[in-house]
Design a protein around this motif. Structure first.
Motif, PDB file in Angstrom:
ATOM      1  N   ARG A   1      -7.200 -32.069  45.133  1.00 57.12           N
ATOM      2  CA  ARG A   1      -8.120 -33.121  44.686  1.00 57.12           C
ATOM      3  C   ARG A   1      -9.141 -32.505  43.724  1.00 57.12           C
ATOM      4  NH1 ARG A   1     -11.800 -37.223  48.478  1.00 57.12           N
ATOM      5  NH2 ARG A   1     -12.793 -38.316  46.747  1.00 57.12           N
ATOM      6  N   GLY A   2      -8.708 -32.400  42.493  1.00 60.83           N
ATOM      7  CA  GLY A   2      -9.540 -31.761  41.484  1.00 60.83           C
ATOM      8  C   GLY A   2     -10.425 -32.746  40.748  1.00 60.83           C
ATOM      9  N   ASN A   3     -11.420 -32.196  40.073  1.00 57.62           N
ATOM     10  CA  ASN A   3     -12.339 -32.997  39.263  1.00 57.62           C
ATOM     11  C   ASN A   3     -11.897 -33.020  37.811  1.00 57.62           C
ATOM     12  OD1 ASN A   3     -14.185 -33.555  41.391  1.00 57.62           O
ATOM     13  ND2 ASN A   3     -15.155 -31.558  41.105  1.00 57.62           N
ATOM     14  N   ILE A   4     -12.041 -34.184  37.212  1.00 58.65           N
ATOM     15  CA  ILE A   4     -11.916 -34.367  35.769  1.00 58.65           C
ATOM     16  C   ILE A   4     -13.317 -34.685  35.274  1.00 58.65           C
ATOM     17  CG2 ILE A   4     -10.886 -35.783  33.940  1.00 58.65           C
ATOM     18  CD1 ILE A   4      -8.731 -36.551  36.117  1.00 58.65           C
ATOM     19  N   TRP A   5     -13.791 -33.957  34.271  1.00 50.47           N
ATOM     20  CA  TRP A   5     -15.154 -34.155  33.769  1.00 50.47           C
ATOM     21  C   TRP A   5     -15.106 -34.744  32.362  1.00 50.47           C
ATOM     22  CZ3 TRP A   5     -18.911 -33.700  37.200  1.00 50.47           C
ATOM     23  CH2 TRP A   5     -18.705 -32.908  38.330  1.00 50.47           C
ATOM     24  N   HIS A   6     -15.907 -35.781  32.146  1.00 52.70           N
ATOM     25  CA  HIS A   6     -15.983 -36.449  30.839  1.00 52.70           C
ATOM     26  C   HIS A   6     -17.411 -36.306  30.325  1.00 52.70           C
ATOM     27  CE1 HIS A   6     -15.973 -40.458  28.415  1.00 52.70           C
ATOM     28  NE2 HIS A   6     -15.650 -39.434  27.639  1.00 52.70           N
ATOM     29  N   VAL A   7     -17.546 -35.711  29.140  1.00 51.92           N
ATOM     30  CA  VAL A   7     -18.862 -35.476  28.535  1.00 51.92           C
ATOM     31  C   VAL A   7     -18.944 -36.269  27.234  1.00 51.92           C
ATOM     32  CG1 VAL A   7     -20.493 -33.750  27.706  1.00 51.92           C
ATOM     33  CG2 VAL A   7     -18.834 -33.142  29.500  1.00 51.92           C
ATOM     34  N   ARG A   8     -19.955 -37.115  27.133  1.00 49.15           N
ATOM     35  CA  ARG A   8     -20.175 -37.883  25.912  1.00 49.15           C
ATOM     36  C   ARG A   8     -20.777 -36.996  24.838  1.00 49.15           C
ATOM     37  NH1 ARG A   8     -17.469 -42.723  25.799  1.00 49.15           N
ATOM     38  NH2 ARG A   8     -17.817 -43.910  27.699  1.00 49.15           N
ATOM     39  N   GLY A   9     -20.254 -37.106  23.620  1.00 44.11           N
ATOM     40  CA  GLY A   9     -20.806 -36.386  22.484  1.00 44.11           C
ATOM     41  C   GLY A   9     -21.049 -37.321  21.327  1.00 44.11           C
ATOM     42  N   ALA A  10     -21.858 -36.874  20.374  1.00 49.24           N
ATOM     43  CA  ALA A  10     -22.180 -37.717  19.228  1.00 49.24           C
ATOM     44  C   ALA A  10     -20.962 -37.905  18.322  1.00 49.24           C
ATOM     45  CB  ALA A  10     -23.329 -37.099  18.434  1.00 49.24           C
ATOM     46  N   ASP A  11     -20.251 -36.828  18.058  1.00 46.47           N
ATOM     47  CA  ASP A  11     -19.107 -36.896  17.157  1.00 46.47           C
ATOM     48  C   ASP A  11     -17.784 -37.019  17.905  1.00 46.47           C
ATOM     49  OD1 ASP A  11     -20.895 -36.578  15.074  1.00 46.47           O
ATOM     50  OD2 ASP A  11     -20.560 -34.414  14.918  1.00 46.47           O
ATOM     51  N   ARG A  12     -17.667 -36.299  19.012  1.00 41.62           N
ATOM     52  CA  ARG A  12     -16.454 -36.309  19.818  1.00 41.62           C
ATOM     53  C   ARG A  12     -16.854 -36.175  21.282  1.00 41.62           C
ATOM     54  NH1 ARG A  12     -11.809 -32.419  17.643  1.00 41.62           N
ATOM     55  NH2 ARG A  12     -10.611 -33.930  18.864  1.00 41.62           N
TER      56      ARG A  12
ATOM     57  N   THR B   1     -26.816 -25.662  36.460  1.00 43.92           N
ATOM     58  CA  THR B   1     -26.005 -26.672  37.149  1.00 43.92           C
ATOM     59  C   THR B   1     -24.537 -26.318  36.977  1.00 43.92           C
ATOM     60  OG1 THR B   1     -27.638 -28.388  36.638  1.00 43.92           O
ATOM     61  CG2 THR B   1     -25.459 -29.127  37.345  1.00 43.92           C
ATOM     62  N   VAL B   2     -23.790 -26.385  38.086  1.00 49.06           N
ATOM     63  CA  VAL B   2     -22.357 -26.095  38.045  1.00 49.06           C
ATOM     64  C   VAL B   2     -21.576 -27.356  38.380  1.00 49.06           C
ATOM     65  CG1 VAL B   2     -20.475 -24.694  38.971  1.00 49.06           C
ATOM     66  CG2 VAL B   2     -22.785 -23.718  38.778  1.00 49.06           C
ATOM     67  N   HIS B   3     -20.693 -27.751  37.476  1.00 48.16           N
ATOM     68  CA  HIS B   3     -19.744 -28.832  37.717  1.00 48.16           C
ATOM     69  C   HIS B   3     -18.376 -28.165  37.892  1.00 48.16           C
ATOM     70  CE1 HIS B   3     -22.860 -31.659  36.858  1.00 48.16           C
ATOM     71  NE2 HIS B   3     -22.905 -31.390  35.561  1.00 48.16           N
ATOM     72  N   ALA B   4     -17.935 -28.089  39.129  1.00 46.45           N
ATOM     73  CA  ALA B   4     -16.772 -27.272  39.473  1.00 46.45           C
ATOM     74  C   ALA B   4     -15.473 -28.058  39.387  1.00 46.45           C
ATOM     75  CB  ALA B   4     -16.951 -26.702  40.883  1.00 46.45           C
ATOM     76  N   GLY B   5     -14.374 -27.325  39.510  1.00 44.80           N
ATOM     77  CA  GLY B   5     -13.062 -27.951  39.469  1.00 44.80           C
ATOM     78  C   GLY B   5     -12.714 -28.718  40.718  1.00 44.80           C
ATOM     79  N   HIS B   6     -13.425 -28.447  41.807  1.00 43.35           N
ATOM     80  CA  HIS B   6     -13.216 -29.151  43.074  1.00 43.35           C
ATOM     81  C   HIS B   6     -14.571 -29.355  43.746  1.00 43.35           C
ATOM     82  CE1 HIS B   6      -8.788 -28.611  43.207  1.00 43.35           C
ATOM     83  NE2 HIS B   6      -9.068 -27.502  42.523  1.00 43.35           N
ATOM     84  N   GLY B   7     -14.707 -30.465  44.458  1.00 49.13           N
ATOM     85  CA  GLY B   7     -15.901 -30.698  45.247  1.00 49.13           C
ATOM     86  C   GLY B   7     -17.106 -31.094  44.415  1.00 49.13           C
ATOM     87  N   GLY B   8     -18.267 -31.050  45.067  1.00 50.98           N
ATOM     88  CA  GLY B   8     -19.490 -31.495  44.423  1.00 50.98           C
ATOM     89  C   GLY B   8     -20.106 -30.443  43.522  1.00 50.98           C
ATOM     90  N   SER B   9     -21.072 -30.888  42.743  1.00 52.35           N
ATOM     91  CA  SER B   9     -21.816 -29.988  41.868  1.00 52.35           C
ATOM     92  C   SER B   9     -22.897 -29.264  42.669  1.00 52.35           C
ATOM     93  CB  SER B   9     -22.434 -30.782  40.719  1.00 52.35           C
ATOM     94  OG  SER B   9     -21.430 -31.463  39.983  1.00 52.35           O
ATOM     95  N   PHE B  10     -23.383 -28.160  42.122  1.00 54.23           N
ATOM     96  CA  PHE B  10     -24.425 -27.392  42.800  1.00 54.23           C
ATOM     97  C   PHE B  10     -25.254 -26.649  41.760  1.00 54.23           C
ATOM     98  CE2 PHE B  10     -20.283 -25.337  43.017  1.00 54.23           C
ATOM     99  CZ  PHE B  10     -20.494 -24.073  42.474  1.00 54.23           C
ATOM    100  N   ASP B  11     -26.345 -26.048  42.222  1.00 54.05           N
ATOM    101  CA  ASP B  11     -27.274 -25.434  41.274  1.00 54.05           C
ATOM    102  C   ASP B  11     -27.011 -23.937  41.114  1.00 54.05           C
ATOM    103  OD1 ASP B  11     -28.366 -24.239  43.561  1.00 54.05           O
ATOM    104  OD2 ASP B  11     -30.126 -25.529  43.601  1.00 54.05           O
ATOM    105  N   GLY B  12     -27.797 -23.328  40.237  1.00 51.65           N
ATOM    106  CA  GLY B  12     -27.604 -21.920  39.949  1.00 51.65           C
ATOM    107  C   GLY B  12     -27.863 -21.019  41.129  1.00 51.65           C
ATOM    108  N   GLU B  13     -28.804 -21.394  41.979  1.00 54.32           N
ATOM    109  CA  GLU B  13     -29.064 -20.591  43.165  1.00 54.32           C
ATOM    110  C   GLU B  13     -27.849 -20.554  44.083  1.00 54.32           C
ATOM    111  OE1 GLU B  13     -32.208 -20.308  46.937  1.00 54.32           O
ATOM    112  OE2 GLU B  13     -32.492 -21.808  45.361  1.00 54.32           O
ATOM    113  N   ARG B  14     -27.220 -21.708  44.283  1.00 56.00           N
ATOM    114  CA  ARG B  14     -26.015 -21.751  45.118  1.00 56.00           C
ATOM    115  C   ARG B  14     -24.884 -20.972  44.452  1.00 56.00           C
ATOM    116  NH1 ARG B  14     -23.861 -21.135  49.813  1.00 56.00           N
ATOM    117  NH2 ARG B  14     -21.993 -22.383  50.212  1.00 56.00           N
TER     118      ARG B  14
END
Length: 248
Positions: free
Chosen positions: A35-46, A224-237
């Motif tokens: 159950r992996g994550n797919i991440w979508h990031v909005r950009g101005a050009d692409r 901030t970490v957006h990982a391939g699986h599970g929830g996001s977490f911060d730099g300390e984690r």
């Protein structure tokens, strides 16, 4: 559970906006291993899409917004839960060491996949718990693809108003990639790091490379970490997870 007994669902993907122009998509009817994550990031050009799920259902048909702004797909590594839908994208980018044209693990049958990848764990016979309409689990085939652009360490992904540095961090696989937006400290980490037991004993894994990659990652300005699986977490984690792995 046998394929014949699987419930049919109308929607395969679940999506949530996590802020900063980023959407997280996953496949809730998939076993936690895949159950992996797919991440979508909005950009101005692409736009940027990081990884592409299992390929059980069509991203283009269910989530056409992913394709509205000439997306760049970055495949962080060539495992089926990250590249299954890659064939739907015209601009596909991966590291040269990742065999997305001849991936090693190609089955959603647990025992078969464990043997293909070198997983030392018991898995259920079928790694999905429901199916989209018209999908036959026994007919699942991972579609190999060719990268249209090969990425290397130090390359950049430019969306117009956002820029991500490409980090080659081998260990989980030879060509594993992360993407770091230095301006915000946002890291898309694939399977290099996530908040669970790291898989470093697969057929193509290298524990020495993995340790070196994590030491490098620990020194970067990640918030901030957006990982391939599970929830996001911060730099300390992030640093806690790395220290636990390295035994520091």
């Amino acid at each position: 559970m046998s394929a014949a007994r699987l419930a049919t669902v109308d929607r395969w993907f679940a999506a949530e906006r996590v802020g900063n122009g980023i959407m997280r998509i996953d496949e809730p009817h998939v076993h936690e291993l895949l159950r992996g994550n797919i991440w979508h990031v909005r950009g101005a050009d692409r736009d940027l899409v990081v990884d592409a799920g299992l390929g059980v259902a069509s991203l283009r048909e269910e989530l056409p917004e992913l394709f509205a702004n000439d997306p760049i797909l970055v495949v962080t590594h060539a495992h089926l839960d990250h590249m299954g839908g890659a064939h739907e994208f015209g601009d596909r980018r991966a590291h040269d060491a990742e065999a997305i044209g001849a991936p090693r693990g190609t089955s959603i049958r647990g025992p078969e996949l464990a043997e293909q990848l070198g997983l030392d764990e018991q898995l259920p016979d079928l790694l999905i718990t429901a199916r989209p309409a018209g999908f036959d689990p026994d007919g699942y085939r991972l579609r190999p693809v060719q990268a249209t652009t090969r990425l290397g360490d130090g390359d950049a992904i430019d969306l117009g108003d956002r820029r991500f540095a490409v980090l080659h961090l081998p260990g989980h696989t030879p060509g594993s990639l992360c993407l770091l937006e230095e301006a915000s400290g946002t890291l898309f980490s694939g399977d290099v790091i996530y908040d669970d037991v790291l898989l470093d004993g697969l057929h193509e894994s290298d524990r020495g490379d993995y340790a070196a990659s994590l030491r490098r990652l620990r020194g970067l300005p990640v918030r901030t970490v957006h990982a391939g699986h599970g929830g996001s977490f911060d730099g300390e984690r992030l640093r806690e997870l790395i220290d636990a792995y390295l035994g520091d």
